[in-house]
Scaffold this motif. Sequence first.
Motif, PDB file in Angstrom:
ATOM      1  N   TYR A  83       0.867  -1.181   0.000  1.00  0.00           N
ATOM      2  CA  TYR A  83       0.000   0.000   0.000  1.00  0.00           C
ATOM      3  C   TYR A  83       0.900   1.226   0.000  1.00  0.00           C
ATOM      4  CZ  TYR A  83      -3.007   3.692   1.912  1.00  0.00           C
ATOM      5  OH  TYR A  83      -3.666   4.878   2.125  1.00  0.00           O
ATOM      6  N   MET A  84       0.759   2.073  -1.010  1.00  0.00           N
ATOM      7  CA  MET A  84       1.601   3.251  -1.123  1.00  0.00           C
ATOM      8  C   MET A  84       1.136   4.289  -0.095  1.00  0.00           C
ATOM      9  SD  MET A  84       3.339   1.811  -3.394  1.00  0.00           S
ATOM     10  CE  MET A  84       4.602   3.078  -3.359  1.00  0.00           C
ATOM     11  N   SER A  85       2.028   4.605   0.855  1.00  0.00           N
ATOM     12  CA  SER A  85       1.635   5.444   1.986  1.00  0.00           C
ATOM     13  C   SER A  85       2.829   6.238   2.500  1.00  0.00           C
ATOM     14  CB  SER A  85       1.100   4.552   3.121  1.00  0.00           C
ATOM     15  OG  SER A  85       1.072   5.230   4.358  1.00  0.00           O
ATOM     16  N   PRO A  86       2.655   7.526   2.848  1.00  0.00           N
ATOM     17  CA  PRO A  86       3.768   8.328   3.360  1.00  0.00           C
ATOM     18  C   PRO A  86       4.258   7.865   4.728  1.00  0.00           C
ATOM     19  CG  PRO A  86       1.722   9.564   3.498  1.00  0.00           C
ATOM     20  CD  PRO A  86       1.427   8.334   2.696  1.00  0.00           C
ATOM     21  N   ARG A  87       3.515   6.986   5.390  1.00  0.00           N
ATOM     22  CA  ARG A  87       3.949   6.512   6.702  1.00  0.00           C
ATOM     23  C   ARG A  87       4.628   5.140   6.618  1.00  0.00           C
ATOM     24  NH1 ARG A  87      -1.981   5.056   9.404  1.00  0.00           N
ATOM     25  NH2 ARG A  87      -2.272   3.067   8.326  1.00  0.00           N
ATOM     26  N   GLY A  88       4.878   4.672   5.396  1.00  0.00           N
ATOM     27  CA  GLY A  88       5.429   3.339   5.217  1.00  0.00           C
ATOM     28  C   GLY A  88       6.944   3.277   5.194  1.00  0.00           C
ATOM     29  N   ARG A  89       7.458   2.076   4.953  1.00  0.00           N
ATOM     30  CA  ARG A  89       8.893   1.842   4.803  1.00  0.00           C
ATOM     31  C   ARG A  89       9.384   2.566   3.565  1.00  0.00           C
ATOM     32  NH1 ARG A  89      11.568  -4.143   3.550  1.00  0.00           N
ATOM     33  NH2 ARG A  89      13.699  -3.406   3.035  1.00  0.00           N
ATOM     34  N   MET A  90      10.537   3.198   3.670  1.00  0.00           N
ATOM     35  CA  MET A  90      11.052   3.972   2.546  1.00  0.00           C
ATOM     36  C   MET A  90      11.444   3.056   1.384  1.00  0.00           C
ATOM     37  SD  MET A  90      11.325   7.165   1.883  1.00  0.00           S
ATOM     38  CE  MET A  90      11.400   7.905   3.507  1.00  0.00           C
ATOM     39  N   LEU A  91      11.073   3.454   0.192  1.00  0.00           N
ATOM     40  CA  LEU A  91      11.430   2.702  -1.006  1.00  0.00           C
ATOM     41  C   LEU A  91      12.877   3.021  -1.367  1.00  0.00           C
ATOM     42  CD1 LEU A  91      10.396   0.824  -3.284  1.00  0.00           C
ATOM     43  CD2 LEU A  91       9.879   2.891  -4.597  1.00  0.00           C
ATOM     44  N   ASP A  92      13.798   2.206  -0.887  1.00  0.00           N
ATOM     45  CA  ASP A  92      15.207   2.391  -1.194  1.00  0.00           C
ATOM     46  C   ASP A  92      15.693   1.229  -2.047  1.00  0.00           C
ATOM     47  OD1 ASP A  92      15.326   0.275   0.586  1.00  0.00           O
ATOM     48  OD2 ASP A  92      16.276   1.427   2.189  1.00  0.00           O
ATOM     49  N   GLN A  93      16.975   1.244  -2.388  1.00  0.00           N
ATOM     50  CA  GLN A  93      17.495   0.227  -3.290  1.00  0.00           C
ATOM     51  C   GLN A  93      17.393  -1.177  -2.708  1.00  0.00           C
ATOM     52  OE1 GLN A  93      18.110   0.908  -6.357  1.00  0.00           O
ATOM     53  NE2 GLN A  93      18.469  -1.253  -6.802  1.00  0.00           N
ATOM     54  N   GLU A  94      17.564  -1.287  -1.407  1.00  0.00           N
ATOM     55  CA  GLU A  94      17.453  -2.597  -0.761  1.00  0.00           C
ATOM     56  C   GLU A  94      16.060  -3.185  -0.946  1.00  0.00           C
ATOM     57  OE1 GLU A  94      17.890  -4.668   3.693  1.00  0.00           O
ATOM     58  OE2 GLU A  94      18.273  -2.518   3.421  1.00  0.00           O
ATOM     59  N   LEU A  95      15.036  -2.367  -0.722  1.00  0.00           N
ATOM     60  CA  LEU A  95      13.661  -2.842  -0.884  1.00  0.00           C
ATOM     61  C   LEU A  95      13.346  -3.121  -2.349  1.00  0.00           C
ATOM     62  CD1 LEU A  95      10.876  -3.516   0.163  1.00  0.00           C
ATOM     63  CD2 LEU A  95      10.336  -1.070   0.206  1.00  0.00           C
ATOM     64  N   ILE A  96      13.841  -2.280  -3.250  1.00  0.00           N
ATOM     65  CA  ILE A  96      13.601  -2.481  -4.681  1.00  0.00           C
ATOM     66  C   ILE A  96      14.172  -3.825  -5.134  1.00  0.00           C
ATOM     67  CG2 ILE A  96      14.254  -1.660  -6.982  1.00  0.00           C
ATOM     68  CD1 ILE A  96      14.099   1.207  -5.741  1.00  0.00           C
ATOM     69  N   GLU A  97      15.383  -4.134  -4.710  1.00  0.00           N
ATOM     70  CA  GLU A  97      15.993  -5.416  -5.088  1.00  0.00           C
ATOM     71  C   GLU A  97      15.213  -6.584  -4.491  1.00  0.00           C
ATOM     72  OE1 GLU A  97      20.134  -5.373  -4.162  1.00  0.00           O
ATOM     73  OE2 GLU A  97      20.590  -3.766  -5.592  1.00  0.00           O
ATOM     74  N   GLU A  98      14.743  -6.387  -3.268  1.00  0.00           N
ATOM     75  CA  GLU A  98      13.940  -7.414  -2.609  1.00  0.00           C
ATOM     76  C   GLU A  98      12.655  -7.678  -3.387  1.00  0.00           C
ATOM     77  OE1 GLU A  98      11.459  -7.400   1.517  1.00  0.00           O
ATOM     78  OE2 GLU A  98      13.539  -6.700   1.659  1.00  0.00           O
ATOM     79  N   LEU A  99      11.977  -6.624  -3.784  1.00  0.00           N
ATOM     80  CA  LEU A  99      10.719  -6.770  -4.517  1.00  0.00           C
ATOM     81  C   LEU A  99      10.921  -7.359  -5.901  1.00  0.00           C
ATOM     82  CD1 LEU A  99       8.970  -3.389  -3.577  1.00  0.00           C
ATOM     83  CD2 LEU A  99       8.496  -5.667  -2.634  1.00  0.00           C
ATOM     84  N   SER A 100      12.067  -7.099  -6.509  1.00  0.00           N
ATOM     85  CA  SER A 100      12.324  -7.603  -7.866  1.00  0.00           C
ATOM     86  C   SER A 100      12.432  -9.126  -7.910  1.00  0.00           C
ATOM     87  CB  SER A 100      13.599  -6.975  -8.436  1.00  0.00           C
ATOM     88  OG  SER A 100      14.753  -7.494  -7.799  1.00  0.00           O
ATOM     89  N   GLU A 101      12.615  -9.751  -6.746  1.00  0.00           N
ATOM     90  CA  GLU A 101      12.709 -11.209  -6.678  1.00  0.00           C
ATOM     91  C   GLU A 101      11.343 -11.878  -6.599  1.00  0.00           C
ATOM     92  OE1 GLU A 101      15.561 -12.879  -6.945  1.00  0.00           O
ATOM     93  OE2 GLU A 101      16.645 -10.978  -7.152  1.00  0.00           O
ATOM     94  N   GLU A 102      10.298 -11.083  -6.411  1.00  0.00           N
ATOM     95  CA  GLU A 102       8.952 -11.642  -6.288  1.00  0.00           C
ATOM     96  C   GLU A 102       8.391 -12.032  -7.655  1.00  0.00           C
ATOM     97  OE1 GLU A 102       7.293 -12.169  -3.480  1.00  0.00           O
ATOM     98  OE2 GLU A 102       8.707 -11.191  -2.106  1.00  0.00           O
TER      99      GLU A 102
END
Length: 246
Positions: A83-102
């Motif tokens: 859920y895209m939200s300003p109170r969420g976990r920051m979208l950084d490179q670590e998270l992007i790489e993590e999501l790319s494996e899904e």
Amino acid sequence: MNIDVLTLFPEMFAPVTTQSILGRANSNRILNINLWNIRDYTSDKHNKTDDTPFGGGAGMVMSAQPVFRCLNEIGARGKRMLYMSPRGRMLDQELIEELSEETDLVILCGHYEGVDQRILDFWGMEEVSVGDYVLTGGELPAMILIDAVARLIPDVLGSSESHREESIYSGLLEYPQYTKPREFLGMSVPEVLVSGDHERIHLWQFEASLKLTKKRRPDLFEQFLKNSETLTKKEKKILNEVSKKG
């Protein structure tokens, strides 16, 4: 990768799903981006998807019913849901790489003052933020996420090495780039870049990246210093020289 996007404004995603590199990836089925209009799933006779918040407050809150129905009908259970939200976990490179494996991602774009909390709780949605600021809806943040994640999926970019040379991936900001003509309005391309000496060119680019990173992102520069074991002797020499300069 399959990406399901729940939104009130699916037409906003046309630049992502039909144009440029991601458009080609989508049409070639390397990516499979499905857009679901939340309004199509409301049981309200006026097609309402929002209501006033309990406890009072300004604005409207997205209702649980149409989102639940949409998630059920697209078979979202068991998939990674964001859920895209300003109170969420920051979208950084670590998270992007993590999501790319899904294999599958489900992205909910909120609007108004947010969504009914029961949507997030029941479906176990992760809240993700693109920065410490507030936008009118989650569509633009969702596009940023899709673009960043998709670039790491094999065959989306023309070269498997393209993204590795770019800003952030290497741990450094990207060096300056030039193209033809060699001279423009009295400004010349650095001589080393037209020398044909690949090692000199690499070292020039490496030094330029170091200097730029140290100036603009000292946090990244310090992190790079701590993880420089794999550098060549010449690269380490340049790194030491840049590091010592004020």
